[in-house]
Enzyme design. Structure first.
Site, PDB file in Angstrom:
ATOM      1  N   LYS A 259      42.580 -19.427  28.712  1.00 56.00           N
ATOM      2  CA  LYS A 259      41.178 -19.029  28.900  1.00 56.00           C
ATOM      3  C   LYS A 259      40.934 -18.581  30.341  1.00 56.00           C
ATOM      4  CE  LYS A 259      38.889 -21.070  25.014  1.00 56.00           C
ATOM      5  NZ  LYS A 259      39.369 -22.329  24.448  1.00 56.00           N
TER       6      LYS A 259
HETATM    7  N1  GLU Z   1      39.766 -25.510  18.395  1.00 63.21           N
HETATM    8  C1  GLU Z   1      41.169 -25.426  18.377  1.00 63.21           C
HETATM    9  C2  GLU Z   1      41.648 -24.520  19.483  1.00 63.21           C
HETATM   10  O1  GLU Z   1      40.891 -23.693  19.963  1.00 63.21           O
HETATM   11  C3  GLU Z   1      41.603 -24.863  17.064  1.00 63.21           C
HETATM   12  C4  GLU Z   1      42.744 -25.539  16.543  1.00 63.21           C
HETATM   13  C5  GLU Z   1      42.946 -25.232  15.087  1.00 63.21           C
HETATM   14  O2  GLU Z   1      42.768 -24.075  14.695  1.00 63.21           O
HETATM   15  O3  GLU Z   1      43.265 -26.153  14.375  1.00 63.21           O
HETATM   16  O4  GLU Z   1      42.781 -24.632  19.894  1.00 63.21           O
END
Ligand code: GLU
Length: 285
Positions: A259
């Site tokens: 990010k």
């Molecule tokens: N919120 C998780 C991430 O951004 C997603 C993980 C998932 O897709 O299980 O890494």
């Protein structure tokens, strides 16, 4: 007699975490999720994974909705459009996660762990794990008679006891057959943190189940997490979804996008007048 064939409708999901701006790598994975949903004539769910409130910011939630829409993503259910599985924001689902914690505890799968992440610095590492995953030593598990199950998870770290030596196998729709050995490739993992935050493995499995997701599309860095989540599914008697793990996008030096890789943030690309069509054409080239 005519058989009553009930076809399960495909339900896919986008599960962004609002800890920063989404980048092109997220967009590619989410686009794959959307394309697979469309090809199956299914429904796409958007879930905001903001369970770790200390790391997430509301401004990133606003930004991700905007950036995904700009990129061409459209979802059938989500925090901004509603749906029968609401709420779609993890920070609003705390009660449900506590119930899942309670069920896991009642099934005898969890134990309170006095050891912190820091203690694990000197623990043995998984042979193939990326980012140096430490394996929680089995002899650190507390003796069963040394603790009594409390009514709430509060104030303690809770770990899931993995079945040492068992191979957890699954077929990934893109990567093929996968196998991870419990106790060797990954160890007892945290499902609830001492600071009151349920951990990723618990919330993601609980939500994918509750939202009736039939296929999980996400980055291949999470392959080993799938093995952990399969243990949660099994412990709770839930049917697991199908899995499709996408390749990770790398920058020019071969490093995985993060990010903080600002130049490839969707908003930066948009400001620089790239169009979604053009960006997609580039990655398929
Ligand atoms: N919120 C998780 C991430 O951004 C997603 C993980 C998932 O897709 O299980 O890494």
């Amino acid at each position: 007699m005519t058989a009553n064939i009930q076809r399960k409708i495909y339900r896919g999901r986008l599960a962004p975490t609002p800890t920063g701006y989404l980048h092109l790598g997220h967009a590619r994975t989410f686009w794959t999720a959307q394309e697979r949903t469309r090809a199956a004539g299914g429904k796409l769910i958007l879930r905001v994974e903001d369970i770790d409130r200390a790391r997430c910011k509301p401004e990133f939630v606003t930004a991700l909705l905007e950036d995904l829409r700009w990129f061409g993503c459209r979802w059938d259910e989500g925090p901004d459009v509603g749906g029968s599985c609401a709420p779609y924001t993890q920070s609003e689902r705390g009660k449900f996660y506590r119930e899942v914690w309670r069920q896991l505890l009642a099934g005898g799968w969890l134990y309170p762990s006095a050891h912190s992440r820091k203690d694990l610095e000197h623990a043995p590492r998984a042979p193939h794990a990326g980012e140096g995953e430490a394996i929680f030593p089995a002899h650190w598990r507390p003796a069963p008679e040394s603790w009594t199950p409390p009514a709430t998870p509060d104030g303690l770290n809770w770990r899931f006891r993995v079945p040492d030596g068992e191979r957890i196998e699954f077929v990934d729709e893109r990567c093929g057959s996968q196998a991870f050995e419990a106790g060797r490739d990954f160890g007892d993992f945290v499902v609830w943190r001492r600071d009151g935050v349920p951990a990723y493995e618990l919330v993601v499995a609980a939500d994918d189940h509750a939202m009736q997701i039939t296929e999980v599309v996400r980055g291949e860095d999470l392959l080993v997490s799938t093995a952990r989540q399969l243990l949660i599914y099994r412990a709770l008697g839930w049917t697991a979804p199908a899995w499709f793990h996408c390749p990770l996008m790398r920058d020019a030096t071969g490093r995985r996008l993060a990010k903080r890789t600002a130049g490839l943030a969707l908003r930066a690309l948009r400001a620089a007048r790239h169009t979604p069509d053009q960006l997609r054409a580039e990655w398929s080239a």
